[in-house]
Structures are given as structure tokens and as C-alpha cells.
Design a protein around this motif. Structure first.
Motif, mmCIF file in Angstrom:
data_model
loop_
_atom_site.group_PDB
_atom_site.id
_atom_site.type_symbol
_atom_site.label_atom_id
_atom_site.label_comp_id
_atom_site.label_asym_id
_atom_site.label_seq_id
_atom_site.Cartn_x
_atom_site.Cartn_y
_atom_site.Cartn_z
ATOM 1 N N GLU A 158 0.837 -1.202 0.000
ATOM 2 C CA GLU A 158 0.000 0.000 0.000
ATOM 3 C C GLU A 158 0.873 1.255 0.000
ATOM 4 O O GLU A 158 1.822 1.380 0.762
ATOM 5 N N GLY A 159 0.533 2.193 -0.892
ATOM 6 C CA GLY A 159 1.241 3.465 -0.955
ATOM 7 C C GLY A 159 2.499 3.446 -1.803
ATOM 8 O O GLY A 159 3.254 4.430 -1.827
ATOM 9 N N ALA A 160 2.744 2.364 -2.516
ATOM 10 C CA ALA A 160 3.970 2.232 -3.315
ATOM 11 C C ALA A 160 3.940 3.146 -4.535
ATOM 12 O O ALA A 160 2.880 3.534 -5.029
ATOM 13 N N SER A 161 5.128 3.486 -5.012
ATOM 14 C CA SER A 161 5.275 4.095 -6.337
ATOM 15 C C SER A 161 5.871 3.002 -7.217
ATOM 16 O O SER A 161 6.890 2.411 -6.863
ATOM 17 N N VAL A 162 5.219 2.726 -8.329
ATOM 18 C CA VAL A 162 5.477 1.485 -9.068
ATOM 19 C C VAL A 162 5.961 1.752 -10.490
ATOM 20 O O VAL A 162 5.456 2.644 -11.180
ATOM 21 N N ALA A 163 6.934 0.954 -10.925
ATOM 22 C CA ALA A 163 7.325 0.895 -12.338
ATOM 23 C C ALA A 163 6.927 -0.483 -12.841
ATOM 24 O O ALA A 163 7.477 -1.495 -12.402
ATOM 25 N N ASP A 164 5.939 -0.514 -13.736
ATOM 26 C CA ASP A 164 5.476 -1.777 -14.313
ATOM 27 C C ASP A 164 6.208 -1.985 -15.631
ATOM 28 O O ASP A 164 5.924 -1.314 -16.622
ATOM 29 N N ILE A 165 7.149 -2.909 -15.621
ATOM 30 C CA ILE A 165 8.012 -3.139 -16.785
ATOM 31 C C ILE A 165 7.368 -4.184 -17.689
ATOM 32 O O ILE A 165 7.056 -5.288 -17.252
ATOM 33 N N GLY A 166 7.198 -3.840 -18.962
ATOM 34 C CA GLY A 166 6.485 -4.720 -19.878
ATOM 35 C C GLY A 166 4.996 -4.670 -19.596
ATOM 36 O O GLY A 166 4.339 -5.698 -19.450
ATOM 37 N N GLY B 233 13.409 -2.522 -20.581
ATOM 38 C CA GLY B 233 13.644 -2.843 -19.179
ATOM 39 C C GLY B 233 13.576 -1.596 -18.316
ATOM 40 O O GLY B 233 12.641 -0.809 -18.397
ATOM 41 N N LEU B 234 14.623 -1.393 -17.513
ATOM 42 C CA LEU B 234 14.666 -0.248 -16.593
ATOM 43 C C LEU B 234 15.484 0.919 -17.146
ATOM 44 O O LEU B 234 15.741 1.888 -16.429
ATOM 45 N N LYS B 235 15.862 0.861 -18.414
ATOM 46 C CA LYS B 235 16.791 1.847 -18.964
ATOM 47 C C LYS B 235 16.237 3.266 -18.974
ATOM 48 O O LYS B 235 17.006 4.233 -18.897
ATOM 49 N N ALA B 236 14.917 3.425 -19.066
ATOM 50 C CA ALA B 236 14.320 4.763 -19.073
ATOM 51 C C ALA B 236 13.713 5.125 -17.714
ATOM 52 O O ALA B 236 12.983 6.106 -17.592
ATOM 53 N N ILE B 237 14.032 4.336 -16.699
ATOM 54 C CA ILE B 237 13.574 4.622 -15.346
ATOM 55 C C ILE B 237 14.761 5.156 -14.549
ATOM 56 O O ILE B 237 15.818 4.528 -14.491
ATOM 57 N N LYS B 238 14.590 6.311 -13.926
ATOM 58 C CA LYS B 238 15.684 6.923 -13.162
ATOM 59 C C LYS B 238 15.711 6.356 -11.739
ATOM 60 O O LYS B 238 14.658 6.059 -11.167
ATOM 61 N N PRO B 239 16.899 6.220 -11.162
ATOM 62 C CA PRO B 239 16.995 5.777 -9.771
ATOM 63 C C PRO B 239 16.167 6.687 -8.854
ATOM 64 O O PRO B 239 16.254 7.908 -8.946
ATOM 65 N N GLY B 240 15.344 6.080 -8.005
ATOM 66 C CA GLY B 240 14.534 6.846 -7.074
ATOM 67 C C GLY B 240 13.151 7.223 -7.586
ATOM 68 O O GLY B 240 12.317 7.709 -6.827
ATOM 69 N N GLU B 241 12.889 6.988 -8.889
ATOM 70 C CA GLU B 241 11.570 7.336 -9.437
ATOM 71 C C GLU B 241 10.469 6.419 -8.934
ATOM 72 O O GLU B 241 9.308 6.817 -8.865
ATOM 73 N N ALA B 242 10.819 5.179 -8.623
ATOM 74 C CA ALA B 242 9.835 4.210 -8.151
ATOM 75 C C ALA B 242 10.473 3.356 -7.059
ATOM 76 O O ALA B 242 11.669 3.051 -7.122
ATOM 77 N N ASP B 243 9.673 2.989 -6.060
ATOM 78 C CA ASP B 243 10.222 2.130 -5.009
ATOM 79 C C ASP B 243 9.853 0.659 -5.210
ATOM 80 O O ASP B 243 10.297 -0.209 -4.463
ATOM 81 N N THR B 244 9.035 0.393 -6.236
ATOM 82 C CA THR B 244 8.599 -0.977 -6.514
ATOM 83 C C THR B 244 8.656 -1.243 -8.010
ATOM 84 O O THR B 244 8.192 -0.428 -8.807
ATOM 85 N N MET B 245 9.203 -2.377 -8.377
ATOM 86 C CA MET B 245 9.231 -2.800 -9.778
ATOM 87 C C MET B 245 8.354 -4.027 -9.950
ATOM 88 O O MET B 245 8.379 -4.941 -9.128
ATOM 89 N N ILE B 246 7.573 -4.039 -11.011
ATOM 90 C CA ILE B 246 6.814 -5.223 -11.397
ATOM 91 C C ILE B 246 7.320 -5.701 -12.748
ATOM 92 O O ILE B 246 7.446 -4.913 -13.684
#
Length: 231
Positions: free
Chosen positions: A16-24, A77-90
Motif C-alpha cells: 500500500e502506498g507504493a510508487s510502481v514501475a510496471d516493466i512490460g 527494461g529499466l533503462k528509461a527509469i531513473k533511480p529513485g523514481e519508483a520504489d517498486t518494480m513489477i
């Protein structure tokens, strides 16, 4: 929006409350679900291909209650995601080898993440082994069956993993410890499949048949070891 059983289970691992990067992200269903239910305040829906990303944009635009909560982004993948932008990866619905490549290439990003939520379509044991050997510990696992297919999934955090046997790597230490009923169904099905293959091989003495018998013997032993957890 109603999710499939598989995707609903994946979404259920998000804190709950996560900031998420959904890859693919494909159709963007998980980001929409997380944003609509208030599970995630911010979601980056990413995909390597423009086609799926455009489908995700269309679906997102059709959901007024998620306006401003989801950003679509083309990314390998994560190449266009900056460090710290999301605390959770899917990373769900892709092969285990691809998941490992994404994690390996995106170390600078995952170092600053709290959770990795992974649902490998294959080679789940290799994914578990990679996590254990690269500073992550699996803290939650689930498995669902949908339309005759079985889907293991896991949530990992930074930490030191304990000792895993080959059986636990292959089938999931936490699933085995929980005596997960869906895993048991899967193990029994795999056991039947191995027996059927052995019958089909018959008495053939070819080099290929001998090699396959040896592989089956190892696979059956792992299954039997896993089923011991349910005794």
C-alpha cells in the motif's frame, strides 16, 4: 477494471502506498488497477514496444479515476527509469531469463527500490537463484492456476537470503513451507507428465532416450522432494 486471476495476484503483492514501475506493461491493466484502487499513488507503465504502449495509453485514457496517476514511457527494461523514481518494480508475464537481464542491466535503479515483484513465465528457479545471489531475499510468494496454466510469483526485498536447497529454488521455499495448495496441484500434474513421458520412451536404447531418462529421473526426484513438504 477486472483483472485476470494471474494479474490480480501480482497486484496483490504490491505494498500500500507504493510508487510502481510496471516493466512490460502490455495493456496497462496492472497500473490502472493499482491506481484505481489507491494501492499506488504513482505508476510508470513502460514497455519496449510502441504498440503495447499505445494500447495502454488508450486503456488509461478510458479510466477517468486514474487521470494523472499513471505515466506511460517507452523503455527497454529499466533503462528509461531513473533511480529513485519508483520504489517498486513489477515484471510479470515474461521469461525468467529476460527478467534476470532486466535486473542485471538495471542495478543502479533496483538498488534504490524497496520491492521487486516478479512473475516469471519460465525458469523461476533461476530467478530465485539470481535474487539470492545478488543481495535480495524473497519475502512473499504466491501461485495461481488459470485456464490450465500455473503461475508462480514472488516479492523480494534487499537482504541476505538463507540457504536454499535445489528443490526450494525450483519450486519456491515459501510456497513449500506454506504447503501452498496450487503448488501441490502443479507438482502432482508434473509427476503424471513425467510418468507418461517415461512410458512413451519405452525400452528405447538410443542415446537421446537415455539422456532424457536421466533428466526425467532428476526431475522426478525434485518433485518427490517437494511433495514431502505436504506429508
Amino acid at each position: 477494471m477486472e483483472l485476470s486471476k494471474r494479474l490480480r495476484a501480482v497486484a496483490g503483492l504490491v505494498t500500500e502506498g507504493a510508487s510502481v514501475a510496471d516493466i512490460g506493461t502490455d495493456h496497462g491493466y496492472i497500473p490502472i488497477y493499482l491506481a484505481a484502487h489507491g494501492t499506488a499513488g504513482k505508476v510508470i507503465a513502460s514497455d519496449i514496444n510502441e504498440g503495447p504502449l499505445e494500447r495502454a495509453r488508450i486503456h488509461i485514457q478510458g479510466q477517468k479515476d486514474v487521470c494523472g496517476k499513471i505515466e506511460t514511457r517507452r523503455s527497454d527494461g529499466l533503462k528509461a527509469i531513473k533511480p529513485g523514481e519508483a520504489d517498486t518494480m513489477i515484471a510479470a508475464g515474461m521469461g525468467g531469463g529476460l527478467i534476470i537481464r532486466i535486473l542485471e542491466e538495471g542495478k543502479d535503479v533496483t538498488e534504490q527500490m524497496k520491492d521487486l515483484i516478479l512473475q516469471p513465465q519460465s525458469e523461476a528457479g533461476k530467478v530465485r537463484s539470481y535474487l539470492n545471489g545478488h543481495g535480495f531475499v524473497i519475502v512473499e510468494e504466491d501461485m495461481v492456476e488459470e485456464e490450465g496454466k500455473y503461475y508462480p510469483m514472488m516479492r523480494a526485498e534487499h537482504g541476505t537470503a538463507g540457504t536454499y536447497t535445489e528443490t526450494e529454488l525450483c519450486y519456491g521455499k515459501l510456497l513449500l513451507e506454506q504447503r501452498h495448495p496450487v503448488l501441490r496441484e502443479y507438482l502432482l500434474r508434473e509427476q503424471r507428465i513425467k510418468r507418461d513421458i517415461e512410458v512413451q520412451l519405452g525400452e528405447s536404447e538410443s542415446e537421446r532416450s537415455a539422456k532424457r531418462r536421466k533428466e526425467l529421473e532428476k526431475e522426478r526426484k525434485l518433485i518427490q522432494n517437494a511433495l514431502e513438504y505436504y506429508r
